[in-house]
Write an enzyme that holds these catalytic residues in place. Structure first.
Site, mmCIF file in Angstrom:
data_model
loop_
_atom_site.group_PDB
_atom_site.id
_atom_site.type_symbol
_atom_site.label_atom_id
_atom_site.label_comp_id
_atom_site.label_asym_id
_atom_site.label_seq_id
_atom_site.Cartn_x
_atom_site.Cartn_y
_atom_site.Cartn_z
ATOM 1 N N LYS A 131 2.426 -9.344 0.067
ATOM 2 C CA LYS A 131 3.732 -9.423 0.744
ATOM 3 C C LYS A 131 3.723 -10.639 1.654
ATOM 4 C CE LYS A 131 4.396 -4.501 1.770
ATOM 5 N NZ LYS A 131 4.543 -3.600 2.932
ATOM 6 N N ASP A 185 -0.866 -7.688 3.615
ATOM 7 C CA ASP A 185 0.388 -7.549 4.348
ATOM 8 C C ASP A 185 0.408 -8.572 5.493
ATOM 9 O OD1 ASP A 185 2.840 -6.157 4.954
ATOM 10 O OD2 ASP A 185 1.786 -4.973 6.455
ATOM 11 N N GLY A 204 -7.634 2.444 0.974
ATOM 12 C CA GLY A 204 -6.522 2.062 0.106
ATOM 13 C C GLY A 204 -6.909 1.437 -1.216
ATOM 14 N N ASP A 243 -1.034 4.964 0.931
ATOM 15 C CA ASP A 243 -0.519 6.204 1.514
ATOM 16 C C ASP A 243 0.612 5.942 2.494
ATOM 17 O OD1 ASP A 243 -2.177 4.998 3.602
ATOM 18 O OD2 ASP A 243 -1.920 6.901 4.655
ATOM 19 N N ARG A 279 -1.466 8.949 -2.122
ATOM 20 C CA ARG A 279 -2.476 8.031 -2.663
ATOM 21 C C ARG A 279 -2.738 8.266 -4.149
ATOM 22 N NH1 ARG A 279 -4.973 5.129 1.541
ATOM 23 N NH2 ARG A 279 -5.282 6.285 3.468
ATOM 24 N N PHE A 281 8.007 -0.809 1.761
ATOM 25 C CA PHE A 281 6.839 0.027 2.001
ATOM 26 C C PHE A 281 6.528 0.794 0.722
ATOM 27 C CE2 PHE A 281 4.042 3.274 3.587
ATOM 28 C CZ PHE A 281 3.258 2.531 4.468
HETATM 29 P P1 IMP Z 1 -2.669 -5.980 6.885
HETATM 30 O O1 IMP Z 1 -3.875 -5.926 7.741
HETATM 31 O O2 IMP Z 1 -1.394 -5.949 7.679
HETATM 32 O O3 IMP Z 1 -2.644 -7.089 5.851
HETATM 33 O O4 IMP Z 1 -2.522 -4.613 6.153
HETATM 34 C C1 IMP Z 1 -3.288 -4.157 5.194
HETATM 35 C C2 IMP Z 1 -3.234 -2.662 5.237
HETATM 36 O O5 IMP Z 1 -1.971 -2.137 5.696
HETATM 37 C C3 IMP Z 1 -3.375 -2.147 3.857
HETATM 38 O O6 IMP Z 1 -4.730 -2.048 3.500
HETATM 39 C C4 IMP Z 1 -2.630 -0.839 3.914
HETATM 40 O O7 IMP Z 1 -3.488 0.168 4.410
HETATM 41 C C5 IMP Z 1 -1.536 -1.054 4.913
HETATM 42 N N1 IMP Z 1 -0.261 -1.392 4.262
HETATM 43 C C6 IMP Z 1 0.414 -2.551 4.316
HETATM 44 N N2 IMP Z 1 1.542 -2.505 3.596
HETATM 45 C C7 IMP Z 1 1.593 -1.266 3.067
HETATM 46 C C8 IMP Z 1 2.534 -0.606 2.197
HETATM 47 O O8 IMP Z 1 3.556 -1.136 1.732
HETATM 48 N N3 IMP Z 1 2.236 0.684 1.875
HETATM 49 C C9 IMP Z 1 1.123 1.327 2.322
HETATM 50 N N4 IMP Z 1 0.211 0.730 3.112
HETATM 51 C C10 IMP Z 1 0.457 -0.546 3.492
HETATM 52 MG MG MG Z 2 -2.372 3.474 5.150
#
Ligand code: IMP
Ligand code: MG
Length: 167
Positions: free
Chosen positions: A125, A97, A39, A153, A159, A146
């Site tokens: 977020k 996230d 990402g 993606d 992407r 999202f």
């Molecule tokens: P975390 O581990 O929940 O903080 O998530 C991080 C990963 O979740 C990111 O590197 C993304 O791959 C995915 N992700 C979280 N939110 C989004 C979004 O709004 N769109 C796309 N991918 C997301």
């Molecule tokens: Mg993803």
């Protein structure tokens, strides 16, 4: 087509500010810019060019263990200098996230002996956080939407969009 949330122009302006801010914090030395694949690929490339002064590149791949996503277990592979002893690392991801990914990659970088770790995300977020992590530098705080594009993606799609869009 998804609806534009942040234009390529707005992203570009903020990325330039983040590059300058990283250098201000990091001093004159070589920074190990470490991107979280896949990402962060696009953000990483832009940030690397917005960062004045010397940098080296490293990459991490973070994956949630299959079937246990809810427990937040993340598997990390590192590709970069053998050891990070005495190095100043900048961890780069596009979005923070729940925080599980950032927590896991940070632990790996700490284990490899980084002298300092600065975390930089384009998007945060905070309302979605499940673990207690924050980024040192945030491009934009966003609500619980999202987002796709600029490296992000949905099921492998979007992407390559230049803008960030809401699915
Ligand atoms: P975390 O581990 O929940 O903080 O998530 C991080 C990963 O979740 C990111 O590197 C993304 O791959 C995915 N992700 C979280 N939110 C989004 C979004 O709004 N769109 C796309 N991918 C997301
Ligand atoms: Mg993803």
């Amino acid at each position: 087509m998804p609806e534009i949330y942040l234009s390529a122009g707005a992203i570009d302006a903020r990325v330039r500010e983040l590059g300058a801010e990283i250098r201000t914090r990091g001093g004159d030395g070589t920074l190990v810019l470490t991107g979280v694949l896949k990402g962060a690929a696009i953000f990483f490339a832009d940030l690397a060019r917005a960062l004045p002064g010397p940098s080296e590149f490293a990459f991490l791949r973070a994956r949630s263990y299959e079937g246990t996503e809810s427990t937040g277990e993340v598997q990390v592979e590192f590709s970069g200098p053998e050891a990070l002893g005495g190095r100043d690392v900048v961890l780069v991801d596009t979005i923070l996230d729940t925080g599980h990914t950032m927590k896991a990659v940070r632990e790996v970088v700490d284990t490899l002996g980084a002298r300092s770790v600065t975390t930089c995300v384009l998007l945060d977020k905070p309302s979605r956080r499940e673990v207690d992590v924050a980024a040192d530098l945030v491009g934009f705080e966003v609500p619980d939407l999202f987002l796709v594009g600029y490296g992000l993606d949905h099921d492998g799609r979007y992407r390559g969009l230049r803008d960030l869009a809401v699915l």
